[in-house]
Enzyme design. Structure first.
Site, PDB file in Angstrom:
ATOM      1  N   ASP A 279       0.850  -1.203   0.000  1.00 13.40           N
ATOM      2  CA  ASP A 279       0.000   0.000   0.000  1.00 13.40           C
ATOM      3  C   ASP A 279       0.884   1.252   0.000  1.00 13.40           C
ATOM      4  O   ASP A 279       1.896   1.300   0.693  1.00 13.40           O
ATOM      5  CB  ASP A 279      -0.854   0.041   1.286  1.00 13.40           C
ATOM      6  CG  ASP A 279      -1.714  -1.229   1.443  1.00 13.40           C
ATOM      7  OD1 ASP A 279      -2.121  -1.774   0.399  1.00 13.40           O
ATOM      8  OD2 ASP A 279      -1.902  -1.669   2.577  1.00 13.40           O
TER       9      ASP A 279
ATOM     10  N   ASP B  50       0.040   8.167   8.026  1.00 11.98           N
ATOM     11  CA  ASP B  50       0.261   6.779   8.464  1.00 11.98           C
ATOM     12  C   ASP B  50       1.550   6.684   9.260  1.00 11.98           C
ATOM     13  O   ASP B  50       1.618   6.111  10.331  1.00 11.98           O
ATOM     14  CB  ASP B  50       0.484   5.884   7.216  1.00 11.98           C
ATOM     15  CG  ASP B  50      -0.747   5.182   6.758  1.00 11.98           C
ATOM     16  OD1 ASP B  50      -0.928   5.074   5.539  1.00 11.98           O
ATOM     17  OD2 ASP B  50      -1.517   4.716   7.626  1.00 11.98           O
TER      18      ASP B  50
ATOM     19  N   GLU C 289       0.733  -2.848  11.743  1.00 10.56           N
ATOM     20  CA  GLU C 289       0.414  -3.189  10.355  1.00 10.56           C
ATOM     21  C   GLU C 289       1.439  -2.598   9.399  1.00 10.56           C
ATOM     22  O   GLU C 289       1.734  -3.135   8.348  1.00 10.56           O
ATOM     23  CB  GLU C 289      -0.973  -2.640  10.026  1.00 10.56           C
ATOM     24  CG  GLU C 289      -1.409  -2.803   8.585  1.00 10.56           C
ATOM     25  CD  GLU C 289      -2.485  -1.792   8.243  1.00 10.56           C
ATOM     26  OE1 GLU C 289      -2.154  -0.668   7.841  1.00 10.56           O
ATOM     27  OE2 GLU C 289      -3.662  -2.149   8.403  1.00 10.56           O
ATOM     28  N   GLU C 290       2.045  -1.466   9.812  1.00  9.75           N
ATOM     29  CA  GLU C 290       2.956  -0.742   8.914  1.00  9.75           C
ATOM     30  C   GLU C 290       4.409  -1.221   9.017  1.00  9.75           C
ATOM     31  O   GLU C 290       5.280  -0.683   8.347  1.00  9.75           O
ATOM     32  CB  GLU C 290       2.918   0.766   9.228  1.00  9.75           C
ATOM     33  CG  GLU C 290       1.587   1.423   8.941  1.00  9.75           C
ATOM     34  CD  GLU C 290       1.202   1.367   7.458  1.00  9.75           C
ATOM     35  OE1 GLU C 290       0.012   1.345   7.161  1.00  9.75           O
ATOM     36  OE2 GLU C 290       2.125   1.323   6.612  1.00  9.75           O
TER      37      GLU C 290
ATOM     38  N   ASP D  84      -3.166  -1.079  14.060  1.00 12.71           N
ATOM     39  CA  ASP D  84      -3.251  -0.486  12.724  1.00 12.71           C
ATOM     40  C   ASP D  84      -3.254   1.018  12.985  1.00 12.71           C
ATOM     41  O   ASP D  84      -4.270   1.568  13.390  1.00 12.71           O
ATOM     42  CB  ASP D  84      -4.544  -0.952  12.038  1.00 12.71           C
ATOM     43  CG  ASP D  84      -4.744  -0.308  10.671  1.00 12.71           C
ATOM     44  OD1 ASP D  84      -5.734  -0.639  10.006  1.00 12.71           O
ATOM     45  OD2 ASP D  84      -3.918   0.549  10.279  1.00 12.71           O
TER      46      ASP D  84
ATOM     47  N   LEU E 131      -3.192   3.780  11.279  1.00 11.50           N
ATOM     48  CA  LEU E 131      -4.165   4.620  10.572  1.00 11.50           C
ATOM     49  C   LEU E 131      -4.892   3.750   9.557  1.00 11.50           C
ATOM     50  O   LEU E 131      -4.286   3.223   8.620  1.00 11.50           O
ATOM     51  CB  LEU E 131      -3.458   5.792   9.875  1.00 11.50           C
ATOM     52  CG  LEU E 131      -4.319   7.053   9.843  1.00 11.50           C
ATOM     53  CD1 LEU E 131      -4.609   7.537  11.264  1.00 11.50           C
ATOM     54  CD2 LEU E 131      -3.641   8.159   9.094  1.00 11.50           C
ATOM     55  N   ASP E 132      -6.186   3.560   9.791  1.00 10.59           N
ATOM     56  CA  ASP E 132      -6.981   2.709   8.899  1.00 10.59           C
ATOM     57  C   ASP E 132      -7.806   3.601   7.968  1.00 10.59           C
ATOM     58  O   ASP E 132      -8.342   4.628   8.387  1.00 10.59           O
ATOM     59  CB  ASP E 132      -7.923   1.853   9.753  1.00 10.59           C
ATOM     60  CG  ASP E 132      -8.910   1.117   8.877  1.00 10.59           C
ATOM     61  OD1 ASP E 132      -8.479   0.158   8.207  1.00 10.59           O
ATOM     62  OD2 ASP E 132     -10.075   1.556   8.820  1.00 10.59           O
TER      63      ASP E 132
ATOM     64  N   GLU F 287      -6.824  -5.861  12.132  1.00 12.34           N
ATOM     65  CA  GLU F 287      -8.172  -5.366  11.797  1.00 12.34           C
ATOM     66  C   GLU F 287      -9.246  -6.378  12.223  1.00 12.34           C
ATOM     67  O   GLU F 287     -10.122  -6.065  13.020  1.00 12.34           O
ATOM     68  CB  GLU F 287      -8.255  -5.097  10.279  1.00 12.34           C
ATOM     69  CG  GLU F 287      -7.337  -3.937   9.851  1.00 12.34           C
ATOM     70  CD  GLU F 287      -7.129  -3.826   8.344  1.00 12.34           C
ATOM     71  OE1 GLU F 287      -6.943  -4.857   7.677  1.00 12.34           O
ATOM     72  OE2 GLU F 287      -7.128  -2.688   7.839  1.00 12.34           O
TER      73      GLU F 287
HETATM   74  P1  AHG Z   1      -5.519   0.622   5.747  1.00 14.75           P
HETATM   75  O1  AHG Z   1      -5.728   2.063   5.380  1.00 14.75           O
HETATM   76  O2  AHG Z   1      -5.187   0.406   7.199  1.00 14.75           O
HETATM   77  O3  AHG Z   1      -4.550  -0.063   4.815  1.00 14.75           O
HETATM   78  O4  AHG Z   1      -6.929  -0.124   5.572  1.00 14.75           O
HETATM   79  C1  AHG Z   1      -7.576  -0.006   4.363  1.00 14.75           C
HETATM   80  C2  AHG Z   1      -8.647  -1.056   4.275  1.00 14.75           C
HETATM   81  C3  AHG Z   1      -9.868  -0.758   5.115  1.00 14.75           C
HETATM   82  O5  AHG Z   1      -9.792   0.461   5.797  1.00 14.75           O
HETATM   83  C4  AHG Z   1     -11.002  -0.708   4.117  1.00 14.75           C
HETATM   84  O6  AHG Z   1     -12.100  -1.454   4.573  1.00 14.75           O
HETATM   85  C5  AHG Z   1     -10.420  -1.350   2.877  1.00 14.75           C
HETATM   86  O7  AHG Z   1      -9.040  -1.124   2.922  1.00 14.75           O
HETATM   87  C6  AHG Z   1     -10.966  -0.758   1.629  1.00 14.75           C
HETATM   88  O8  AHG Z   1     -10.442  -1.540   0.579  1.00 14.75           O
HETATM   89  P2  AHG Z   1     -10.968  -1.319  -0.934  1.00 14.75           P
HETATM   90  O9  AHG Z   1     -10.540   0.065  -1.320  1.00 14.75           O
HETATM   91  O10 AHG Z   1     -10.301  -2.416  -1.718  1.00 14.75           O
HETATM   92  O11 AHG Z   1     -12.467  -1.466  -0.909  1.00 14.75           O
HETATM   93 MN    MN Z   2      -6.602  -0.854   8.089  1.00  9.93          MN
HETATM   94 MN    MN Z   3      -3.526   1.177   8.211  1.00 10.38          MN
END
Ligand code: AHG
Ligand code: MN
Ligand code: MN
Length: 338
Positions: free
Chosen positions: A67, A73, A96-97, A118, A120-121, A282
């Site tokens: 990501d 983050d 997570e990071e 996590d 920052l989600d 998560e």
């Molecule tokens: P993070 O920002 O911690 O990586 O989490 C992102 C996750 C979660 O927050 C969300 O439900 C999902 O990614 C959305 O994924 P899509 O964009 O594939 O739907």
């Molecule tokens: Mn997340």
């Molecule tokens: Mn995150």
């Protein structure tokens, strides 16, 4: 004397009252949660003015999941680590990071707890000012003493002693459980305190909202596809068709599901056999909260909390929400016809 104080329950007071419910608690646990709320307030301060201090945009690197890592983050990740590394409550952390487990600096005493988070989600939404969050999970160490180990950080979700999330939204809320019910606290910015606003949250038995990224429809298993079609058919007795709500920040989609009922799904698909969401950072914490609120969280077959983790960053398909909705979804996954 104004009797406001008799009604105002700060999170500090609530944590101490919760601690008294655990005879073997030593004040260590409330110290840990106190340190965590400080970290969260520092993150809140940055998220509430991110656009003004050029914290928007990406830090120009990728995390282990591939990501794009956003500056906020990185800030959140470092803030939690630095707020938690010296209190003497933890023996190890995992984020997570960060690919590897996070040892504490040698100079600080080690404690009996483990923190997974996590930081920052929903970070892909930062630049669009959509609600984002922090998710955390606390375990007791299983290693003897000294530095914690990876085994400390890959325990079954059932072993969690506390779990919670913060949602930095129109108001900033902290929701947590220590196994005695789910409680929500809303940040009063004027005094910088989290005040009890949601006593003993329970999810409705049945909802009328489903939450999933329908853009992935063609990649799903047949059972999931049939369940979505079922939700879209008309049936006044079952409030169908359901409404679709999908924010793309797990914490926000979860919080709405917890309060309004219904179902949130991030299914596996032919591209990602284990889905996208992380078990340790998560799915497990949110599953503990949801079960404490009377809901259900499964991976499509079994309880999320029963999954035996094999690695620090493993992913899992996630179906969570009201009892009635998860039961119906499972029937379609198991082959029910429309
Ligand atoms: P993070 O920002 O911690 O990586 O989490 C992102 C996750 C979660 O927050 C969300 O439900 C999902 O990614 C959305 O994924 P899509 O964009 O594939 O739907
Ligand atoms: Mn997340
Ligand atoms: Mn995150």
């Amino acid at each position: 004397m104004v009797d406001t104080l008799s009604k105002v329950v700060t999170i500090e007071r609530h944590i101490i009252e919760q601690e008294r419910l655990h005879p073997d608690a030593t004040g260590d646990f409330s110290g840990l949660l106190h340190d965590l709320t400080l970290a969260v307030k520092l993150i809140w301060r940055e998220t509430s003015k991110a656009g003004l201090v050029n914290l928007l945009g990406s830090a120009g690197k990728e995390n282990i999941h591939g990501d794009q890592v956003k500056k906020l983050d990185v800030f959140a990740d470092e803030t939690i680590y630095k707020a938690m590394d010296h209190g003497g409550h933890l023996c190890v952390m995992a984020s997570e990071e960060n690919e590897k487990i996070l040892y504490l600096p040698e100079k600080y005493p080690k404690g009996k707890y483990v923190l997974l988070y996590d930081p920052l989600d929903g970070s892909s939404n930062i630049d669009a000012n959509v609600s984002i969050g922090t998710i955390f999970s606390i375990y007791k160490r299983i290693s003897a003493d000294g530095n914690g180990t990876e085994a400390d950080c890959t325990q079954q979700g059932l072993k969690q002693i506390a779990a919670g999330y913060i949602i930095y939204g129109s108001s900033t809320m902290l929701v947590y459980t220590t196994g005695e019910g789910v409680f929500g606290f809303t940040l009063d910015p004027s005094i910088g305190e989290f005040l009890l606003s949601h006593e003993n949250i329970k999810i409705p038995e049945k909802g009328k909202i489903y939450s999933v990224n329908e853009g992935n429809y063609k990649y799903w298993d047949e059972g999931v596809k049939k369940y979505i079609k079922y939700l879209q058919e008309e049936d006044k007795n079952e409030s169908r068709p359901y409404s679709l709500r999908y924010i793309g920040s797990l914490v926000s989609d979860f919080h709405r599901t917890l309060l309004y009922g219904g179902i949130f799904m991030y299914p596996a698909d032919i591209r990602n056999k284990k889905g996208k969401l992380r078990l340790m950072y998560e799915a497990n914490p949110l599953a503990m909260i949801l079960e404490q609120a009377g809901g259900v969280a499964i991976d499509g077959e079994k309880r999320i909390l029963e999954i035996k983790p094999e690695s620090l960053h493993q992913k899992t398909p996630l179906f969570l929400g009201s009892k009635f909705d998860i039961k119906t979804c499972k029937e379609f996954i198991d082959g029910r016809e429309l």
